[in-house]
Design an enzyme around this catalytic site. Structure first.
Site, PDB file in Angstrom:
ATOM      1  N   CYS A 142       0.840  -1.213   0.000  1.00  0.00           N
ATOM      2  CA  CYS A 142       0.000   0.000   0.000  1.00  0.00           C
ATOM      3  C   CYS A 142       0.871   1.257   0.000  1.00  0.00           C
ATOM      4  CB  CYS A 142      -0.998  -0.032   1.155  1.00  0.00           C
ATOM      5  SG  CYS A 142      -2.409   1.102   0.869  1.00  0.00           S
ATOM      6  N   LYS A 163     -11.857   8.105  -2.623  1.00  0.00           N
ATOM      7  CA  LYS A 163     -11.092   6.981  -2.102  1.00  0.00           C
ATOM      8  C   LYS A 163     -11.504   5.681  -2.789  1.00  0.00           C
ATOM      9  CE  LYS A 163      -9.850   5.018   2.417  1.00  0.00           C
ATOM     10  NZ  LYS A 163     -10.063   5.131   3.878  1.00  0.00           N
ATOM     11  N   SER A 192      -8.082   0.276   0.183  1.00  0.00           N
ATOM     12  CA  SER A 192      -8.480   1.388   1.045  1.00  0.00           C
ATOM     13  C   SER A 192      -7.445   2.489   0.882  1.00  0.00           C
ATOM     14  CB  SER A 192      -8.561   0.934   2.512  1.00  0.00           C
ATOM     15  OG  SER A 192      -8.911   2.014   3.354  1.00  0.00           O
ATOM     16  N   HIS A 235      -4.959  -4.958  -0.112  1.00  0.00           N
ATOM     17  CA  HIS A 235      -4.782  -5.451   1.257  1.00  0.00           C
ATOM     18  C   HIS A 235      -5.411  -6.838   1.403  1.00  0.00           C
ATOM     19  CE1 HIS A 235      -2.993  -2.037   3.331  1.00  0.00           C
ATOM     20  NE2 HIS A 235      -3.775  -1.237   2.616  1.00  0.00           N
ATOM     21  N   GLU A 237      -4.468  -9.119   3.171  1.00  0.00           N
ATOM     22  CA  GLU A 237      -4.313  -9.590   4.561  1.00  0.00           C
ATOM     23  C   GLU A 237      -5.393  -9.063   5.498  1.00  0.00           C
ATOM     24  OE1 GLU A 237      -2.783  -5.503   4.570  1.00  0.00           O
ATOM     25  OE2 GLU A 237      -2.578  -7.184   3.181  1.00  0.00           O
ATOM     26  N   ARG A 249     -14.664   4.951  11.302  1.00  0.00           N
ATOM     27  CA  ARG A 249     -13.705   5.999  11.676  1.00  0.00           C
ATOM     28  C   ARG A 249     -13.834   7.220  10.773  1.00  0.00           C
ATOM     29  NH1 ARG A 249      -8.083   4.529   9.627  1.00  0.00           N
ATOM     30  NH2 ARG A 249      -9.149   5.277   7.749  1.00  0.00           N
TER      31      ARG A 249
END
Length: 306
Positions: A142, A163, A192, A235, A237, A249
């Site tokens: 990332c 995003k 993300s 991502h 993982e 958030r």
């Protein structure tokens, strides 16, 4: 086979509860094999979460792996207990004379922040330069991928107006690559990020090859032609609830550039539990990287890494 970590690391109990074979340092020392030495430069504020996610992926091979964690000395995380950092993390000066078979440079929440304005940019550059002679194969993840592409090849990262947030399908460009052994023709993985690079900028570098792109045409995976550096923007993982926690958030922050993560919640409803559709991707990606690009090509004498 096991992954070798300190007994007291918080991830130890979590992984054991999931029936993942973790080995005590004492038991590992009495096996007559050389483990792979892996270094993780963890730039994420929630370090324990990231540790656990990556260790879960790295544990799914028949290899014994010795993992060291690295933090920056120029910036100390305020989201992780200082005692945890003191007990489990090194700084660069403490490991600079060591050599490693593999290294992971994690992401960091640095969307819209120019690389040179990152508080620890000079230190990360020093570590990336060191990795060229002291690490056999480096996996940039990332933000770490964008930092690596910029530092090593001068490829500028770009700010995205919206995003890229959710679960995306990916097209494999190098179908015969060992990295994609066991993959379907298209694979799912989370993203993300509000950062990107021009695909044409990557393709213009003779030493780089594009391995996979998202359904939106964004770079997902690239590597050097000598397979010593990997740049991964997805991502694989991530846990089931990682995107949900990030969405909550961002909503609390009042961010207007973030929508509900795509292809994540059933019926696009944040009150429903998201299914994991990328677990196989994560296990295969990290296992194939470890097996084909670290274990099978690193020298047996680790001091020969250069």
């Amino acid at each position: 086979m096991p992954i070798r970590i300190p007994d007291a690391l918080p991830a130890h109990d979590i992984l054991e509860s999931e029936n993942i074979f973790v080995m005590t340092e004492y038991r590992a020392m009495h096996q007559n094999i050389r483990p792979l030495n892996l270094l993780i430069l963890n730039l994420m504020p929630t370090k324990i979460v990231t540790e656990t996610q990556l260790l879960r992926m790295l544990s799914n091979t028949p290899l014994q792996i010795q993992v060291d964690f690295l933090q920056t000395a120029s910036y100390t995380s305020t989201h992780t207990d200082i005692h945890h950092l003191q007990q489990f993390y090194y700084t660069f000066d403490q490991i600079r004379n060591r050599r490693y078979d593999g290294m992971i440079i994690t992401g960091a929440p640095l969307d819209y922040v120019p690389c040179e304005e990152t508080l620890y940019w000079d230190e990360v550059c020093k570590i990336m330069e060191w990795s060229k002679t002291h690490v056999h194969c480096t996996f940039h993840l990332c933000w770490g991928a964008y930092a690596g592409l910029y530092y090593h090849y001068g490829i500028e990262k770009l700010d995205m107006p919206k995003k890229l947030f959710g679960i995306y399908s990916h097209e494999i460009r190098k179908e015969t690559s060992p990295l994609f052994r066991g993959f379907n023709d298209n694979f799912l993985a989370p993203h993300s990020r509000a950062t990107d690079v021009r695909l044409s900028d990557v393709e213009a570098i003779p030493e780089l090859e594009v391995m996979a792109v998202t359904e939106t045409g964004s770079l997902a995976i690239a590597k050097t032609t000598d397979s010593r550096q990997f740049f991964v923007t997805c991502h694989a993982e991530y846990d089931r609830d990682t995107l949900a926690l990030e969405y909550e958030r961002d909503m609390k922050k009042g961010l207007t550039t973030v929508d509900v993560p795509v292809n994540y919640y059933p019926d696009n409803d944040p009150t429903k539990v998201p299914p994991i559709t990328w677990r196989a991707t994560g296990q295969l990606l990290y296992s194939n990287w470890l097996n084909f690009y670290v274990y099978q090509s690193t020298p047996y004498d680790i001091e020969e890494i250069n």
